[in-house]
Design a protein around this motif. Structure first.
Motif, short mmCIF file in Angstrom:
data_model
loop_
_atom_site.label_atom_id
_atom_site.label_comp_id
_atom_site.label_asym_id
_atom_site.label_seq_id
_atom_site.Cartn_x
_atom_site.Cartn_y
_atom_site.Cartn_z
N SER A 164 -28.45 -11.71 1.53
CA SER A 164 -28.41 -10.24 1.61
C SER A 164 -28.24 -9.74 3.04
O SER A 164 -27.85 -8.59 3.25
CB SER A 164 -29.69 -9.65 1.01
OG SER A 164 -30.83 -10.13 1.72
N ALA A 165 -28.55 -10.58 4.00
CA ALA A 165 -28.48 -10.18 5.41
C ALA A 165 -27.21 -10.66 6.11
O ALA A 165 -26.83 -10.12 7.15
CB ALA A 165 -29.70 -10.73 6.17
N LEU A 210 -34.89 -2.39 14.17
CA LEU A 210 -36.33 -2.61 14.20
C LEU A 210 -36.71 -3.39 15.45
O LEU A 210 -35.95 -4.26 15.89
CB LEU A 210 -36.78 -3.38 12.96
CG LEU A 210 -36.40 -2.78 11.61
CD1 LEU A 210 -37.01 -3.60 10.48
CD2 LEU A 210 -36.80 -1.32 11.51
N SER A 211 -37.87 -3.09 15.98
CA SER A 211 -38.37 -3.78 17.15
C SER A 211 -39.65 -4.53 16.80
O SER A 211 -40.43 -4.07 15.96
CB SER A 211 -38.67 -2.79 18.29
OG SER A 211 -37.51 -2.10 18.67
N LEU A 250 -34.32 -6.49 15.28
CA LEU A 250 -33.55 -6.74 14.06
C LEU A 250 -32.59 -5.56 13.89
O LEU A 250 -33.03 -4.44 13.61
CB LEU A 250 -34.46 -6.86 12.84
CG LEU A 250 -33.75 -7.02 11.50
CD1 LEU A 250 -32.96 -8.32 11.45
CD2 LEU A 250 -34.74 -6.96 10.34
N GLN A 251 -31.31 -5.83 14.13
CA GLN A 251 -30.30 -4.81 13.94
C GLN A 251 -29.79 -4.90 12.51
O GLN A 251 -29.31 -5.95 12.08
CB GLN A 251 -29.14 -5.01 14.92
CG GLN A 251 -28.00 -4.03 14.75
CD GLN A 251 -28.38 -2.60 15.12
OE1 GLN A 251 -29.07 -2.37 16.12
NE2 GLN A 251 -27.95 -1.63 14.32
N MET A 252 -29.89 -3.78 11.80
CA MET A 252 -29.47 -3.75 10.40
C MET A 252 -28.36 -2.72 10.23
O MET A 252 -28.55 -1.54 10.54
CB MET A 252 -30.66 -3.39 9.50
CG MET A 252 -31.84 -4.32 9.65
SD MET A 252 -33.16 -4.00 8.47
CE MET A 252 -33.70 -2.37 9.00
N ASN A 253 -27.21 -3.19 9.78
CA ASN A 253 -26.05 -2.32 9.58
C ASN A 253 -25.68 -2.26 8.11
O ASN A 253 -26.02 -3.15 7.34
CB ASN A 253 -24.86 -2.84 10.39
CG ASN A 253 -25.12 -2.86 11.87
OD1 ASN A 253 -25.80 -1.99 12.43
ND2 ASN A 253 -24.58 -3.86 12.55
N PRO A 260 -27.75 5.37 2.89
CA PRO A 260 -26.95 4.17 2.59
C PRO A 260 -25.72 4.11 3.47
O PRO A 260 -25.05 5.13 3.70
CB PRO A 260 -26.58 4.38 1.11
CG PRO A 260 -27.68 5.22 0.57
CD PRO A 260 -28.06 6.16 1.69
N GLY A 261 -25.45 2.92 3.97
CA GLY A 261 -24.34 2.74 4.90
C GLY A 261 -24.73 2.92 6.35
O GLY A 261 -23.94 2.60 7.25
#
Length: 128
Positions: free
Chosen positions: A63-64, A20-21, A81-84, A14-15
């Motif tokens: 949520s995004a 993702l590609s 998709l960059q998820m931080n 978490p955090g």
């Protein structure tokens, strides 16, 4: 038509962050409007975000917003998709999808029926 293959999933605390590609083949990803969705067992596929490259518009699930971004590399025919700041509720199988270019509004892009092509998904697990 286009073929899509996702990669880059895994276990993250978490955090943490993950990228993702989505590798496109057969046609350029820029020929389509693109979306990312996610799904957990027993639930419907959920919209994450979408982009209309030709209009320069990006749409986000609540949520995004502020944490996820989408980008593309035309030379590699890849979408990312960059998820931080990932949260445990981000645990899911993530899919990229491609659909026809449109001039529709946000609600159109949140629907799975708006997309014709899907990858097989990549698993993201957010856990300590």
């Amino acid at each position: 038509q286009v073929q899509l293959v996702e990669s880059g999933g895994g276990l993250v605390q978490p955090g943490g962050s993950l990228r993702l590609s989505c590798a496109a083949s057969g046609r350029a990803f820029s020929s389509y409007d693109m979306g990312w969705f996610r799904q957990t067992p027993g639930k419907e596929r959920e919209f994450v975000l979408a982009v209309s490259w030709h209009r320069g518009d990006t749409y986000y699930a609540d949520s995004a917003m502020g944490r996820f971004t989408i980008s593309g590399n035309s030379a590699k025919n890849m979408v990312y998709l960059q998820m931080n700041n990932l949260r445990p509720d981000g645990t899911a199988l993530y899919y990229c999808a491609a659909g026809p270019k449109t001039y529709s509004g946000r609600s159109y892009y949140t629907k799975t029926d708006s997309y014709d092509y899907w990858g097989q998904g990549t698993q993201v697990t957010v856990s300590s």
